[in-house]
Design a protein around this motif. Structure first.
Motif, PDB file in Angstrom:
ATOM      1  N   ARG A 199       0.820  -1.213   0.000  1.00  9.96           N
ATOM      2  CA  ARG A 199       0.000   0.000   0.000  1.00  9.96           C
ATOM      3  C   ARG A 199       0.856   1.266   0.000  1.00  9.96           C
ATOM      4  NH1 ARG A 199      -2.584  -2.965   4.125  1.00  9.96           N
ATOM      5  NH2 ARG A 199      -1.580  -1.595   5.670  1.00  9.96           N
ATOM      6  N   ALA A 200       1.975   1.219   0.711  1.00 11.51           N
ATOM      7  CA  ALA A 200       2.772   2.432   0.927  1.00 11.51           C
ATOM      8  C   ALA A 200       3.724   2.754  -0.203  1.00 11.51           C
ATOM      9  CB  ALA A 200       3.555   2.303   2.240  1.00 11.51           C
ATOM     10  N   SER A 201       4.120   1.751  -0.985  1.00  8.92           N
ATOM     11  CA  SER A 201       5.156   1.973  -1.999  1.00  8.92           C
ATOM     12  C   SER A 201       4.815   1.268  -3.303  1.00  8.92           C
ATOM     13  CB  SER A 201       6.515   1.470  -1.475  1.00  8.92           C
ATOM     14  OG  SER A 201       7.471   1.441  -2.514  1.00  8.92           O
ATOM     15  N   ALA A 202       4.657   2.069  -4.358  1.00  7.53           N
ATOM     16  CA  ALA A 202       4.402   1.489  -5.680  1.00  7.53           C
ATOM     17  C   ALA A 202       5.613   0.699  -6.161  1.00  7.53           C
ATOM     18  CB  ALA A 202       4.065   2.597  -6.676  1.00  7.53           C
ATOM     19  N   THR A 203       6.815   1.165  -5.799  1.00 16.35           N
ATOM     20  CA  THR A 203       8.037   0.455  -6.193  1.00 16.35           C
ATOM     21  C   THR A 203       8.071  -0.928  -5.569  1.00 16.35           C
ATOM     22  OG1 THR A 203       9.254   2.531  -6.380  1.00 16.35           O
ATOM     23  CG2 THR A 203      10.555   0.514  -6.200  1.00 16.35           C
ATOM     24  N   PHE A 204       7.759  -1.000  -4.274  1.00 17.59           N
ATOM     25  CA  PHE A 204       7.732  -2.306  -3.609  1.00 17.59           C
ATOM     26  C   PHE A 204       6.692  -3.213  -4.270  1.00 17.59           C
ATOM     27  CE2 PHE A 204       5.922  -5.339  -0.660  1.00 17.59           C
ATOM     28  CZ  PHE A 204       7.052  -5.952  -0.135  1.00 17.59           C
ATOM     29  N   ALA A 205       5.503  -2.688  -4.524  1.00 18.59           N
ATOM     30  CA  ALA A 205       4.437  -3.499  -5.128  1.00 18.59           C
ATOM     31  C   ALA A 205       4.883  -4.074  -6.470  1.00 18.59           C
ATOM     32  CB  ALA A 205       3.173  -2.657  -5.291  1.00 18.59           C
ATOM     33  N   THR A 206       5.591  -3.256  -7.245  1.00 18.42           N
ATOM     34  CA  THR A 206       6.074  -3.716  -8.554  1.00 18.42           C
ATOM     35  C   THR A 206       7.120  -4.819  -8.402  1.00 18.42           C
ATOM     36  OG1 THR A 206       5.661  -1.559  -9.566  1.00 18.42           O
ATOM     37  CG2 THR A 206       7.232  -3.019 -10.672  1.00 18.42           C
ATOM     38  N   LEU A 207       8.103  -4.600  -7.511  1.00 16.15           N
ATOM     39  CA  LEU A 207       9.165  -5.583  -7.318  1.00 16.15           C
ATOM     40  C   LEU A 207       8.624  -6.869  -6.703  1.00 16.15           C
ATOM     41  CD1 LEU A 207      12.100  -3.323  -6.040  1.00 16.15           C
ATOM     42  CD2 LEU A 207      11.638  -4.139  -8.364  1.00 16.15           C
ATOM     43  N   TRP A 208       7.640  -6.765  -5.812  1.00 21.20           N
ATOM     44  CA  TRP A 208       7.035  -7.956  -5.213  1.00 21.20           C
ATOM     45  C   TRP A 208       6.338  -8.785  -6.293  1.00 21.20           C
ATOM     46  CZ3 TRP A 208       7.574 -10.307  -0.674  1.00 21.20           C
ATOM     47  CH2 TRP A 208       6.645 -11.305  -0.321  1.00 21.20           C
ATOM     48  N   ALA A 209       5.667  -8.108  -7.206  1.00 21.93           N
ATOM     49  CA  ALA A 209       4.963  -8.811  -8.287  1.00 21.93           C
ATOM     50  C   ALA A 209       5.949  -9.461  -9.254  1.00 21.93           C
ATOM     51  CB  ALA A 209       4.052  -7.840  -9.030  1.00 21.93           C
ATOM     52  N   GLU A 210       7.117  -8.827  -9.442  1.00 23.02           N
ATOM     53  CA  GLU A 210       8.112  -9.386 -10.362  1.00 23.02           C
ATOM     54  C   GLU A 210       8.705 -10.690  -9.848  1.00 23.02           C
ATOM     55  OE1 GLU A 210      11.139  -6.522 -11.036  1.00 23.02           O
ATOM     56  OE2 GLU A 210       9.884  -5.189 -12.254  1.00 23.02           O
ATOM     57  N   ALA A 211       8.873 -10.797  -8.522  1.00 23.31           N
ATOM     58  CA  ALA A 211       9.419 -12.006  -7.878  1.00 23.31           C
ATOM     59  C   ALA A 211      10.815 -12.360  -8.385  1.00 23.31           C
ATOM     60  CB  ALA A 211       8.468 -13.186  -8.074  1.00 23.31           C
ATOM     61  N   THR A 212      11.621 -11.339  -8.671  1.00 18.36           N
ATOM     62  CA  THR A 212      12.998 -11.566  -9.094  1.00 18.36           C
ATOM     63  C   THR A 212      13.865 -11.877  -7.866  1.00 18.36           C
ATOM     64  OG1 THR A 212      12.725 -10.008 -10.920  1.00 18.36           O
ATOM     65  CG2 THR A 212      14.985 -10.563 -10.279  1.00 18.36           C
ATOM     66  N   ILE A 213      14.677 -12.924  -7.961  1.00 16.27           N
ATOM     67  CA  ILE A 213      15.526 -13.325  -6.843  1.00 16.27           C
ATOM     68  C   ILE A 213      16.903 -12.671  -7.002  1.00 16.27           C
ATOM     69  CG2 ILE A 213      16.569 -15.240  -5.603  1.00 16.27           C
ATOM     70  CD1 ILE A 213      13.502 -15.063  -5.451  1.00 16.27           C
ATOM     71  N   VAL A 214      17.287 -11.897  -6.005  1.00 18.67           N
ATOM     72  CA  VAL A 214      18.582 -11.223  -5.996  1.00 18.67           C
ATOM     73  C   VAL A 214      19.236 -11.458  -4.649  1.00 18.67           C
ATOM     74  CG1 VAL A 214      19.766  -8.994  -6.118  1.00 18.67           C
ATOM     75  CG2 VAL A 214      17.822  -9.445  -7.618  1.00 18.67           C
TER      76      VAL A 214
END
Length: 299
Positions: A199-214
């Motif tokens: 809810r607080a961060s659009a960047t986090f929401a995008t990266l969470w949806a991507e599910a890229t492992i780093v």
């Protein structure tokens, strides 16, 4: 079946065996074999009177947070910690929850390396404890403060990075949080943190949806420090053996200008680090039901 005398006896025995040097206190001349009650109470965030009543079997059943704090301060092993919970009439932490118990070896590391800034985090990057050098560098070490929340809501310290390095760092944090959510499915605090950041961060929401492992990597970090200006330190992240805890250590190259600035910060102490996140800053906590202060007020 356990009684308050069981709890009292364990607390006294484990306090007696813990040497002052293990928690960074000078030995000096002592009447007691181990730590004083006042020292345990200080480290655990309890009133001395409440600890006395616990050790004398006169207190009501302590909360899980108080027991966890005492287990940490007394540097108990996992079986000892579970025994302390049982003596207090509580269930030991489930394997489905994010571990927060800090082994004695890690606590001794904090006490015996005053020249290194050391912080200990859970698998969700929630701060558990840090030493004085850490507080001088990064501001007051507030248990419960979450690094992922700070990184995505702009409430953390300012680190000078190139945009691509910042994105890699954010992806690594999101990877760690996803790993924790899979590893500890029974911990509601992880789900709450993910929902909060979505809810607080659009960047986090995008990266969470991507599910890229780093994966994280050890590398220097340059802080824009409000007292000494730009300060570059090596940052290393370790995993304590047999745990899911992350130990973060900041060190300076010996003899460098950064080492001199770091020495100055440690000399000045926490109060000089104005501009860093403060103790009363609003921070998202991960399922922290009550404070030790509330236990003091009630008991």
């Amino acid at each position: 079946m356990t009684t308050t005398s069981d709890l009292a006896g364990l607390l006294r025995a484990w306090r007696d065996r813990l040497q002052p040097a293990a928690v960074g206190f000078p030995a000096g001349r002592r009447r007691t074999r181990g730590l004083r009650r006042e020292e345990v109470a200080l480290l655990a965030g309890l009133s001395v009177d409440y600890l006395v009543r616990l050790e004398q079997g006169r207190a009501e059943r302590p909360s899980a947070q108080v027991v966890a704090s005492l287990a940490r301060v007394l540097q108990l092993s996992d079986p000892e910690r579970d025994q302390l919970y049982a003596a207090a009439g509580l269930a030991a932490p489930s394997s489905g929850l994010v571990p927060t118990h800090i082994p004695g070896s890690v606590q001794r590391l904090l006490a015996r390396l005053p020249d290194v800034a050391i912080g200990v985090y859970t698998a969700t990057w929630t701060l558990l404890v840090a030493n004085d050098a850490w507080s001088a560098l990064l501001g007051p070490a507030v248990p419960g403060r979450n690094l992922v929340a700070q990184a995505f809501t702009g409430t953390g310290v300012r680190v000078l990075r190139e945009p691509e390095d910042e994105l890699r760092f954010q992806r690594a944090l999101v990877s760690d949080l996803r790993r924790a959510s899979i590893r500890y499915p029974d911990d509601r605090g992880v789900d709450e943190l993910v929902a909060h950041l979505t809810r607080a961060s659009a960047t986090f929401a995008t990266l969470w949806a991507e599910a890229t492992i780093v994966e994280h990597r050890s590398e220097p970090k340059t802080f824009d420090h409000p007292v000494v200006g730009p300060l570059t330190l090596d940052c290393d992240v370790f995993t304590a053996a047999g745990t899911d805890l992350r130990v973060v250590a900041y060190t300076a190259v010996p003899g460098s200008e950064d080492a001199s600035r770091f020495d100055l910060l440690r000399t000045l102490g926490t109060t000089q680090a104005e501009g860093w996140p403060s103790t009363d800053e609003a921070v998202h906590d991960v399922a922290r039901p009550g404070s030790v202060e509330e236990e003091n007020a009630g008991g």
